[in-house]
Design a protein around this motif. Structure first.
Motif, mmCIF file in Angstrom:
data_model
loop_
_atom_site.group_PDB
_atom_site.id
_atom_site.type_symbol
_atom_site.label_atom_id
_atom_site.label_comp_id
_atom_site.label_asym_id
_atom_site.label_seq_id
_atom_site.Cartn_x
_atom_site.Cartn_y
_atom_site.Cartn_z
ATOM 1 N N LEU A 1 0.837 -1.196 0.000
ATOM 2 C CA LEU A 1 0.000 0.000 0.000
ATOM 3 C C LEU A 1 0.875 1.251 0.000
ATOM 4 C CD1 LEU A 1 -2.858 1.281 0.284
ATOM 5 C CD2 LEU A 1 -2.575 1.079 2.767
ATOM 6 N N TYR A 2 0.572 2.161 -0.939
ATOM 7 C CA TYR A 2 1.349 3.391 -1.048
ATOM 8 C C TYR A 2 0.420 4.606 -1.084
ATOM 9 C CZ TYR A 2 5.335 0.460 -2.307
ATOM 10 O OH TYR A 2 6.340 -0.466 -2.285
ATOM 11 N N LEU A 3 0.966 5.758 -0.695
ATOM 12 C CA LEU A 3 0.242 7.028 -0.783
ATOM 13 C C LEU A 3 1.060 8.021 -1.600
ATOM 14 C CD1 LEU A 3 -1.835 9.274 0.209
ATOM 15 C CD2 LEU A 3 -0.242 9.649 2.102
ATOM 16 N N ILE A 4 0.382 8.704 -2.525
ATOM 17 C CA ILE A 4 0.983 9.894 -3.140
ATOM 18 C C ILE A 4 0.216 11.086 -2.580
ATOM 19 C CG2 ILE A 4 1.464 11.146 -5.282
ATOM 20 C CD1 ILE A 4 1.585 8.469 -6.725
ATOM 21 N N PRO A 5 0.857 11.874 -1.709
ATOM 22 C CA PRO A 5 0.136 12.959 -1.045
ATOM 23 C C PRO A 5 -0.082 14.152 -1.969
ATOM 24 C CG PRO A 5 2.424 12.951 -0.339
ATOM 25 C CD PRO A 5 2.264 11.781 -1.267
ATOM 26 N N ALA A 6 -1.088 14.960 -1.633
ATOM 27 C CA ALA A 6 -1.315 16.216 -2.356
ATOM 28 C C ALA A 6 -0.341 17.259 -1.838
ATOM 29 C CB ALA A 6 -2.749 16.675 -2.123
ATOM 30 N N ALA A 7 -0.119 18.307 -2.628
ATOM 31 C CA ALA A 7 0.648 19.452 -2.137
ATOM 32 C C ALA A 7 -0.275 20.262 -1.224
ATOM 33 C CB ALA A 7 1.110 20.301 -3.310
ATOM 34 N N GLN A 8 0.283 20.857 -0.190
ATOM 35 C CA GLN A 8 -0.560 21.586 0.751
ATOM 36 C C GLN A 8 -0.564 23.084 0.460
ATOM 37 O OE1 GLN A 8 -2.853 20.827 2.469
ATOM 38 N NE2 GLN A 8 -2.849 21.456 4.595
ATOM 39 N N THR A 9 0.483 23.586 -0.181
ATOM 40 C CA THR A 9 0.593 25.040 -0.343
ATOM 41 C C THR A 9 0.338 25.501 -1.778
ATOM 42 O OG1 THR A 9 2.964 24.799 -0.636
ATOM 43 C CG2 THR A 9 2.197 25.323 1.579
ATOM 44 N N ARG A 10 -0.277 24.658 -2.587
ATOM 45 C CA ARG A 10 -0.605 25.035 -3.954
ATOM 46 C C ARG A 10 -2.113 24.948 -4.138
ATOM 47 N NH1 ARG A 10 3.853 24.466 -7.338
ATOM 48 N NH2 ARG A 10 2.515 25.326 -8.953
ATOM 49 N N ASP A 11 -2.606 25.230 -5.349
ATOM 50 C CA ASP A 11 -4.034 25.056 -5.571
ATOM 51 C C ASP A 11 -4.286 24.074 -6.713
ATOM 52 O OD1 ASP A 11 -4.247 26.429 -8.119
ATOM 53 O OD2 ASP A 11 -3.894 28.277 -6.993
ATOM 54 N N LYS A 12 -5.558 23.844 -6.986
ATOM 55 C CA LYS A 12 -5.965 22.803 -7.939
ATOM 56 C C LYS A 12 -5.388 23.015 -9.337
ATOM 57 C CE LYS A 12 -8.787 21.203 -4.715
ATOM 58 N NZ LYS A 12 -8.503 21.480 -3.312
ATOM 59 N N THR A 13 -5.091 24.269 -9.699
ATOM 60 C CA THR A 13 -4.625 24.531 -11.064
ATOM 61 C C THR A 13 -3.181 24.086 -11.281
ATOM 62 O OG1 THR A 13 -3.932 26.761 -10.460
ATOM 63 C CG2 THR A 13 -6.166 26.515 -11.334
ATOM 64 N N ALA A 14 -2.495 23.664 -10.195
ATOM 65 C CA ALA A 14 -1.118 23.180 -10.339
ATOM 66 C C ALA A 14 -1.068 21.856 -11.106
ATOM 67 C CB ALA A 14 -0.470 23.021 -8.964
ATOM 68 N N VAL A 15 -2.228 21.200 -11.235
ATOM 69 C CA VAL A 15 -2.309 19.907 -11.926
ATOM 70 C C VAL A 15 -3.430 19.976 -12.960
ATOM 71 C CG1 VAL A 15 -2.848 17.462 -11.597
ATOM 72 C CG2 VAL A 15 -1.416 18.625 -9.933
ATOM 73 N N SER A 16 -3.233 19.326 -14.112
ATOM 74 C CA SER A 16 -4.281 19.311 -15.141
ATOM 75 C C SER A 16 -4.840 17.893 -15.275
ATOM 76 C CB SER A 16 -3.692 19.745 -16.482
ATOM 77 O OG SER A 16 -2.847 18.720 -16.977
ATOM 78 N N PRO A 17 -6.022 17.758 -15.882
ATOM 79 C CA PRO A 17 -6.553 16.402 -16.127
ATOM 80 C C PRO A 17 -5.568 15.540 -16.926
ATOM 81 C CG PRO A 17 -8.300 18.012 -16.436
ATOM 82 C CD PRO A 17 -7.021 18.789 -16.229
ATOM 83 N N GLN A 18 -4.847 16.135 -17.886
ATOM 84 C CA GLN A 18 -3.863 15.369 -18.676
ATOM 85 C C GLN A 18 -2.728 14.869 -17.787
ATOM 86 O OE1 GLN A 18 -5.295 18.276 -19.771
ATOM 87 N NE2 GLN A 18 -6.579 17.097 -21.183
ATOM 88 N N ASP A 19 -2.292 15.712 -16.823
ATOM 89 C CA ASP A 19 -1.251 15.274 -15.877
ATOM 90 C C ASP A 19 -1.705 14.026 -15.127
ATOM 91 O OD1 ASP A 19 0.464 17.424 -16.426
ATOM 92 O OD2 ASP A 19 -0.460 18.700 -14.896
ATOM 93 N N MET A 20 -2.991 14.033 -14.705
ATOM 94 C CA MET A 20 -3.509 12.901 -13.929
ATOM 95 C C MET A 20 -3.569 11.637 -14.784
ATOM 96 S SD MET A 20 -3.903 13.914 -10.844
ATOM 97 C CE MET A 20 -4.939 12.685 -10.055
ATOM 98 N N ILE A 21 -3.941 11.805 -16.049
ATOM 99 C CA ILE A 21 -4.000 10.643 -16.948
ATOM 100 C C ILE A 21 -2.588 10.075 -17.150
ATOM 101 C CG2 ILE A 21 -4.467 9.945 -19.349
ATOM 102 C CD1 ILE A 21 -6.846 11.981 -19.259
ATOM 103 N N ARG A 22 -1.604 10.967 -17.368
ATOM 104 C CA ARG A 22 -0.211 10.528 -17.541
ATOM 105 C C ARG A 22 0.297 9.794 -16.305
ATOM 106 N NH1 ARG A 22 0.935 15.119 -20.436
ATOM 107 N NH2 ARG A 22 1.328 16.279 -18.524
#
Lengths: 90, 268
Positions: B84-105
Protein backbone atom coordinates in the motif's frame (compact mmCIF):
# COMPACT_ATOMS: atom_id res chain seq x y z
CA UNK A 1 -50.60 16.47 10.13
CA UNK A 2 -54.37 16.88 10.06
CA UNK A 3 -56.56 15.35 12.74
CA UNK A 4 -57.99 13.08 10.08
CA UNK A 5 -54.53 11.83 9.11
CA UNK A 6 -53.67 11.39 12.76
CA UNK A 7 -56.80 9.27 13.31
CA UNK A 8 -56.02 7.15 10.28
CA UNK A 9 -52.54 6.60 11.61
CA UNK A 10 -50.81 8.27 8.66
CA UNK A 11 -47.46 9.43 9.96
CA UNK A 12 -45.39 12.33 8.80
CA UNK A 13 -41.96 11.17 9.85
CA UNK A 14 -39.12 13.36 8.67
CA UNK A 15 -37.66 10.66 6.39
CA UNK A 16 -40.78 10.84 4.25
CA UNK A 17 -40.57 14.61 4.12
CA UNK A 18 -36.89 14.27 3.14
CA UNK A 19 -37.72 11.93 0.28
CA UNK A 20 -40.48 14.15 -1.06
CA UNK A 21 -38.29 17.26 -0.90
CA UNK A 22 -35.45 15.36 -2.53
CA UNK A 23 -37.64 14.16 -5.41
CA UNK A 24 -38.91 17.66 -6.05
CA UNK A 25 -35.52 19.34 -5.91
CA UNK A 26 -33.99 16.72 -8.23
CA UNK A 27 -36.76 17.15 -10.79
CA UNK A 28 -36.05 20.88 -10.94
CA UNK A 29 -32.25 20.40 -10.88
CA UNK A 30 -32.28 17.88 -13.71
CA UNK A 31 -34.47 20.06 -15.92
CA UNK A 32 -32.44 23.14 -15.01
CA UNK A 33 -35.77 24.85 -14.42
CA UNK A 34 -36.25 26.38 -10.98
CA UNK A 35 -39.74 26.72 -9.43
CA UNK A 36 -39.49 30.50 -10.01
CA UNK A 37 -38.74 30.11 -13.73
CA UNK A 38 -41.54 27.58 -14.00
CA UNK A 39 -43.91 30.24 -12.62
CA UNK A 40 -42.64 32.73 -15.21
CA UNK A 41 -43.19 30.13 -17.93
CA UNK A 42 -46.73 29.63 -16.66
CA UNK A 43 -47.46 33.37 -16.86
CA UNK A 44 -46.15 33.52 -20.44
CA UNK A 45 -48.16 30.46 -21.37
CA UNK A 46 -51.33 32.04 -19.96
CA UNK A 47 -50.84 35.27 -21.89
CA UNK A 48 -50.23 33.43 -25.18
CA UNK A 49 -53.18 31.05 -24.74
CA UNK A 50 -55.48 33.88 -23.68
CA UNK A 51 -55.09 35.43 -27.12
CA UNK A 52 -56.86 32.40 -28.59
CA UNK A 53 -59.13 30.99 -25.93
CA UNK A 54 -60.69 32.09 -22.66
CA UNK A 55 -58.96 30.18 -19.86
CA UNK A 56 -59.53 29.88 -16.13
CA UNK A 57 -56.33 31.71 -15.21
CA UNK A 58 -56.37 30.84 -11.50
CA UNK A 59 -56.79 27.12 -12.06
CA UNK A 60 -53.86 26.70 -14.47
CA UNK A 61 -51.33 24.20 -13.18
CA UNK A 62 -47.95 23.47 -14.66
CA UNK A 63 -45.51 20.95 -13.28
CA UNK A 64 -42.44 18.88 -14.07
CA UNK A 65 -42.63 15.12 -13.85
CA UNK A 66 -40.11 12.38 -14.29
CA UNK A 67 -40.48 8.76 -15.31
CA UNK A 68 -37.19 6.93 -15.73
CA UNK A 69 -35.09 9.15 -17.99
CA UNK A 70 -38.01 11.04 -19.51
CA UNK A 71 -38.79 14.44 -18.10
CA UNK A 72 -42.10 15.99 -18.93
CA UNK A 73 -43.67 19.38 -18.57
CA UNK A 74 -47.31 18.84 -17.71
CA UNK A 75 -49.82 21.67 -18.05
CA UNK A 76 -53.41 21.48 -16.94
CA UNK A 77 -55.26 24.42 -18.46
CA UNK A 78 -58.97 24.53 -17.70
CA UNK A 79 -61.06 26.74 -19.96
CA UNK A 80 -63.21 29.41 -18.36
CA UNK A 81 -66.77 28.21 -17.52
CA UNK A 82 -69.08 28.51 -20.61
CA UNK A 83 -71.43 30.87 -18.73
CA UNK A 84 -68.63 33.35 -18.05
CA UNK A 85 -67.53 33.13 -21.68
CA UNK A 86 -71.03 33.74 -22.99
CA UNK A 87 -71.45 36.70 -20.69
CA UNK A 88 -68.30 38.30 -22.04
CA UNK A 89 -69.36 37.60 -25.61
CA UNK A 90 -72.50 39.72 -25.19
CA UNK B 1 -0.54 -6.35 -14.08
CA UNK B 2 -2.59 -3.36 -15.03
CA UNK B 3 -4.33 -1.30 -12.40
CA UNK B 4 -7.95 -0.30 -12.30
CA UNK B 5 -8.32 3.41 -11.52
CA UNK B 6 -11.10 4.14 -9.02
CA UNK B 7 -11.96 7.76 -8.17
CA UNK B 8 -13.85 8.41 -4.94
CA UNK B 9 -15.92 11.59 -5.13
CA UNK B 10 -19.13 13.16 -3.79
CA UNK B 11 -19.82 16.75 -4.75
CA UNK B 12 -20.64 17.71 -1.18
CA UNK B 13 -17.82 17.99 1.32
CA UNK B 14 -17.62 16.13 4.60
CA UNK B 15 -19.50 12.99 3.57
CA UNK B 16 -16.50 10.66 4.01
CA UNK B 17 -14.55 10.51 0.73
CA UNK B 18 -11.15 10.45 2.37
CA UNK B 19 -12.20 7.92 5.01
CA UNK B 20 -13.64 5.74 2.25
CA UNK B 21 -10.48 6.01 0.12
CA UNK B 22 -8.17 5.08 3.00
CA UNK B 23 -10.34 2.21 4.18
CA UNK B 24 -10.94 0.72 0.75
CA UNK B 25 -7.21 1.05 0.06
CA UNK B 26 -6.33 -0.79 3.26
CA UNK B 27 -8.98 -3.44 2.62
CA UNK B 28 -7.71 -4.16 -0.89
CA UNK B 29 -4.06 -4.18 0.19
CA UNK B 30 -4.77 -6.45 3.18
CA UNK B 31 -5.97 -9.05 0.68
CA UNK B 32 -2.60 -8.94 -1.07
CA UNK B 33 -3.45 -6.53 -3.90
CA UNK B 34 -0.96 -3.79 -4.77
CA UNK B 35 -2.61 -0.43 -4.12
CA UNK B 36 -1.64 3.21 -4.49
CA UNK B 37 -3.85 5.99 -3.09
CA UNK B 38 -3.52 9.45 -4.61
CA UNK B 39 -4.73 12.51 -2.72
CA UNK B 40 -6.06 14.86 -5.42
CA UNK B 41 -7.26 17.47 -2.92
CA UNK B 42 -4.41 19.90 -3.58
CA UNK B 43 -4.27 22.65 -0.96
CA UNK B 44 -6.41 20.73 1.54
CA UNK B 45 -4.66 17.39 1.86
CA UNK B 46 -5.94 14.96 4.46
CA UNK B 47 -5.51 11.43 3.17
CA UNK B 48 -2.01 11.47 4.73
CA UNK B 49 -3.38 12.01 8.25
CA UNK B 50 -6.20 9.48 7.85
CA UNK B 51 -3.60 6.90 6.77
CA UNK B 52 -1.21 8.03 9.53
CA UNK B 53 1.60 8.91 7.11
CA UNK B 54 1.76 12.68 7.59
CA UNK B 55 5.24 12.59 9.10
CA UNK B 56 6.80 10.80 6.15
CA UNK B 57 6.01 13.24 3.38
CA UNK B 58 8.98 14.60 1.46
CA UNK B 59 7.63 15.04 -2.07
CA UNK B 60 4.06 15.37 -3.29
CA UNK B 61 1.84 15.12 -6.36
CA UNK B 62 2.74 18.60 -7.63
CA UNK B 63 6.48 17.86 -7.26
CA UNK B 64 5.97 14.84 -9.53
CA UNK B 65 3.92 16.76 -12.09
CA UNK B 66 6.42 19.64 -12.19
CA UNK B 67 9.40 17.28 -12.45
CA UNK B 68 11.11 18.08 -9.14
CA UNK B 69 11.21 14.39 -8.20
CA UNK B 70 10.69 10.95 -9.67
CA UNK B 71 7.29 9.32 -9.21
CA UNK B 72 8.81 6.66 -6.91
CA UNK B 73 10.21 9.35 -4.60
CA UNK B 74 6.73 10.76 -3.92
CA UNK B 75 5.26 7.34 -3.09
CA UNK B 76 5.06 6.74 0.65
CA UNK B 77 4.96 3.14 1.77
CA UNK B 78 2.33 2.34 4.39
CA UNK B 79 3.37 1.48 7.95
CA UNK B 80 1.17 -1.61 8.22
CA UNK B 81 0.86 -3.08 4.74
CA UNK B 82 3.75 -3.61 2.36
CA UNK B 83 1.66 -3.33 -0.83
CA UNK B 84 0.00 0.00 0.00
CA UNK B 85 1.35 3.39 -1.05
CA UNK B 86 0.24 7.03 -0.78
CA UNK B 87 0.98 9.89 -3.14
CA UNK B 88 0.14 12.96 -1.04
CA UNK B 89 -1.31 16.22 -2.36
CA UNK B 90 0.65 19.45 -2.14
CA UNK B 91 -0.56 21.59 0.75
CA UNK B 92 0.59 25.04 -0.34
CA UNK B 93 -0.61 25.04 -3.95
CA UNK B 94 -4.03 25.06 -5.57
CA UNK B 95 -5.97 22.80 -7.94
CA UNK B 96 -4.63 24.53 -11.06
CA UNK B 97 -1.12 23.18 -10.34
CA UNK B 98 -2.31 19.91 -11.93
CA UNK B 99 -4.28 19.31 -15.14
CA UNK B 100 -6.55 16.40 -16.13
CA UNK B 101 -3.86 15.37 -18.68
CA UNK B 102 -1.25 15.27 -15.88
CA UNK B 103 -3.51 12.90 -13.93
CA UNK B 104 -4.00 10.64 -16.95
CA UNK B 105 -0.21 10.53 -17.54
CA UNK B 106 0.45 9.80 -13.87
CA UNK B 107 -2.13 6.99 -13.77
CA UNK B 108 -0.70 5.46 -16.95
CA UNK B 109 2.78 5.47 -15.43
CA UNK B 110 1.48 3.71 -12.28
CA UNK B 111 -0.83 1.22 -13.99
CA UNK B 112 1.72 -1.54 -14.81
CA UNK B 113 2.92 -1.82 -11.20
CA UNK B 114 -0.41 -1.92 -9.35
CA UNK B 115 -3.78 -3.65 -9.13
CA UNK B 116 -5.60 -0.56 -7.91
CA UNK B 117 -5.11 3.18 -8.13
CA UNK B 118 -7.50 4.96 -5.77
CA UNK B 119 -7.96 8.71 -6.24
CA UNK B 120 -9.39 10.79 -3.40
CA UNK B 121 -11.26 13.63 -5.11
CA UNK B 122 -11.80 17.05 -3.57
CA UNK B 123 -15.35 18.26 -2.92
CA UNK B 124 -16.93 20.45 -5.58
CA UNK B 125 -17.36 20.15 -9.33
CA UNK B 126 -14.51 22.37 -10.49
CA UNK B 127 -10.92 21.75 -11.58
CA UNK B 128 -9.97 19.46 -8.69
CA UNK B 129 -12.92 17.19 -9.41
CA UNK B 130 -12.14 17.21 -13.16
CA UNK B 131 -8.53 16.26 -12.39
CA UNK B 132 -9.65 13.42 -10.14
CA UNK B 133 -12.08 11.82 -12.59
CA UNK B 134 -9.97 12.25 -15.75
CA UNK B 135 -8.15 8.89 -15.49
CA UNK B 136 -11.00 6.98 -13.78
CA UNK B 137 -12.10 3.53 -14.94
CA UNK B 138 -14.75 3.64 -12.23
CA UNK B 139 -16.19 6.51 -10.20
CA UNK B 140 -17.40 5.69 -6.70
CA UNK B 141 -19.78 8.27 -5.25
CA UNK B 142 -20.06 8.76 -1.52
CA UNK B 143 -23.23 10.21 -0.05
CA UNK B 144 -24.95 10.51 3.33
CA UNK B 145 -28.65 9.88 3.93
CA UNK B 146 -29.44 13.61 3.79
CA UNK B 147 -31.27 15.67 1.17
CA UNK B 148 -28.28 17.96 0.50
CA UNK B 149 -25.73 15.16 0.03
CA UNK B 150 -28.01 13.10 -2.22
CA UNK B 151 -28.83 16.15 -4.31
CA UNK B 152 -25.11 16.78 -4.87
CA UNK B 153 -24.56 13.11 -5.72
CA UNK B 154 -27.22 13.42 -8.43
CA UNK B 155 -25.35 16.37 -9.92
CA UNK B 156 -22.12 14.35 -9.93
CA UNK B 157 -23.87 11.44 -11.66
CA UNK B 158 -24.85 13.83 -14.47
CA UNK B 159 -21.32 15.23 -14.73
CA UNK B 160 -19.54 11.87 -14.84
CA UNK B 161 -21.94 10.73 -17.55
CA UNK B 162 -21.19 13.89 -19.54
CA UNK B 163 -17.45 13.12 -19.18
CA UNK B 164 -18.08 9.50 -20.21
CA UNK B 165 -16.83 8.22 -16.87
CA UNK B 166 -20.13 6.66 -15.83
CA UNK B 167 -22.00 4.74 -14.67
CA UNK B 168 -20.70 5.27 -11.15
CA UNK B 169 -21.31 3.20 -8.05
CA UNK B 170 -22.72 4.48 -4.78
CA UNK B 171 -21.63 4.25 -1.15
CA UNK B 172 -24.23 5.38 1.38
CA UNK B 173 -22.10 6.42 4.35
CA UNK B 174 -22.94 7.25 7.97
CA UNK B 175 -26.28 5.44 8.10
CA UNK B 176 -27.84 5.44 11.57
CA UNK B 177 -29.90 2.27 11.82
CA UNK B 178 -31.93 3.42 14.81
CA UNK B 179 -32.99 6.61 13.00
CA UNK B 180 -33.89 4.63 9.89
CA UNK B 181 -36.00 2.35 12.10
CA UNK B 182 -37.85 5.35 13.52
CA UNK B 183 -38.52 6.69 10.04
CA UNK B 184 -36.35 9.73 10.73
CA UNK B 185 -33.63 9.02 8.16
CA UNK B 186 -33.71 8.32 4.42
CA UNK B 187 -33.24 4.63 3.74
CA UNK B 188 -30.80 3.26 1.19
CA UNK B 189 -33.86 2.21 -0.84
CA UNK B 190 -35.17 5.81 -0.79
CA UNK B 191 -31.83 7.01 -2.15
CA UNK B 192 -31.67 4.33 -4.84
CA UNK B 193 -35.23 5.23 -5.87
CA UNK B 194 -34.17 8.74 -6.83
CA UNK B 195 -30.56 8.23 -8.03
CA UNK B 196 -29.81 6.36 -11.26
CA UNK B 197 -26.84 4.48 -9.84
CA UNK B 198 -25.86 1.03 -8.59
CA UNK B 199 -25.10 0.46 -4.90
CA UNK B 200 -21.67 -0.81 -3.86
CA UNK B 201 -21.83 -0.30 -0.10
CA UNK B 202 -23.75 0.84 2.94
CA UNK B 203 -21.60 2.03 5.84
CA UNK B 204 -23.04 2.59 9.32
CA UNK B 205 -22.26 5.64 11.40
CA UNK B 206 -19.60 4.31 13.74
CA UNK B 207 -17.52 5.86 16.53
CA UNK B 208 -14.58 3.65 15.61
CA UNK B 209 -14.11 5.76 12.47
CA UNK B 210 -13.33 8.78 14.65
CA UNK B 211 -11.10 6.71 16.94
CA UNK B 212 -9.25 5.46 13.86
CA UNK B 213 -8.78 8.95 12.49
CA UNK B 214 -7.44 10.06 15.90
CA UNK B 215 -4.79 7.36 15.70
CA UNK B 216 -4.18 7.38 11.97
CA UNK B 217 -5.03 3.69 11.54
CA UNK B 218 -8.02 3.04 9.26
CA UNK B 219 -11.11 1.33 10.67
CA UNK B 220 -10.75 -1.80 8.53
CA UNK B 221 -7.76 -2.77 10.68
CA UNK B 222 -10.10 -2.82 13.72
CA UNK B 223 -11.98 -6.13 13.68
CA UNK B 224 -14.71 -4.74 15.99
CA UNK B 225 -15.51 -1.83 13.67
CA UNK B 226 -18.86 -2.16 11.86
CA UNK B 227 -17.83 0.55 9.43
CA UNK B 228 -14.57 -1.30 8.87
CA UNK B 229 -16.50 -4.45 7.96
CA UNK B 230 -18.66 -2.48 5.55
CA UNK B 231 -15.55 -1.06 3.82
CA UNK B 232 -14.08 -4.56 3.66
CA UNK B 233 -17.25 -5.69 1.87
CA UNK B 234 -16.97 -2.76 -0.56
CA UNK B 235 -13.43 -3.87 -1.42
CA UNK B 236 -14.67 -7.41 -2.09
CA UNK B 237 -17.44 -6.09 -4.36
CA UNK B 238 -14.89 -3.97 -6.25
CA UNK B 239 -12.97 -7.18 -6.89
CA UNK B 240 -16.09 -8.68 -8.41
CA UNK B 241 -17.28 -10.83 -5.51
CA UNK B 242 -21.00 -11.02 -4.77
CA UNK B 243 -21.35 -9.96 -1.15
CA UNK B 244 -24.87 -9.60 0.30
CA UNK B 245 -25.65 -6.23 1.84
CA UNK B 246 -25.81 -6.44 5.64
CA UNK B 247 -29.25 -5.34 6.73
CA UNK B 248 -28.79 -1.97 8.37
CA UNK B 249 -32.42 -1.23 7.83
CA UNK B 250 -33.59 -3.58 10.54
CA UNK B 251 -37.20 -2.56 9.79
CA UNK B 252 -37.22 -5.20 7.10
CA UNK B 253 -36.27 -7.90 9.56
CA UNK B 254 -38.80 -9.91 11.55
CA UNK B 255 -38.83 -7.53 14.51
CA UNK B 256 -39.02 -4.54 12.23
CA UNK B 257 -42.11 -5.91 10.53
CA UNK B 258 -43.59 -6.83 13.89
CA UNK B 259 -43.04 -3.37 15.31
CA UNK B 260 -44.61 -1.82 12.23
CA UNK B 261 -47.68 -3.96 12.75
CA UNK B 262 -48.14 -3.08 16.38
CA UNK B 263 -47.08 0.58 16.31
CA UNK B 264 -49.51 3.22 15.11
CA UNK B 265 -48.40 4.81 11.89
CA UNK B 266 -46.88 1.58 10.75
CA UNK B 267 -47.95 2.17 7.18
CA UNK B 268 -50.76 -0.38 6.99
Amino acid sequence: MSLFERLRGVDRRSARAAKERLQLVLIHDRADLSPGRLEALKDDLISVLSRHVEIDVHAVQISLTQERNQQRLVADIPLAPPRARRREAH
Amino acid sequence: MTAKVVTITSGKGGVGKTTATANIGFALASGGDRVVCIDADIGLRNLDVIMGLENRIVYDLVDVVEGRCKLRQAMIKDKHLSDLYLIPAAQTRDKTAVSPQDMIRLADELRPDFDWILIDSPAGIERGFRNAIAPADLVVLVTNPEVSAVRDADRIIGLIEAEERGPGKLIVNRVRAEMVKRGEMLTTEDILDVLAVELIGVVPEDETVILSSNKGTPAVLDSRSKAGRAFMNIARRLKGETVPFESLEARDGFFGRLSRLVKPGGGL
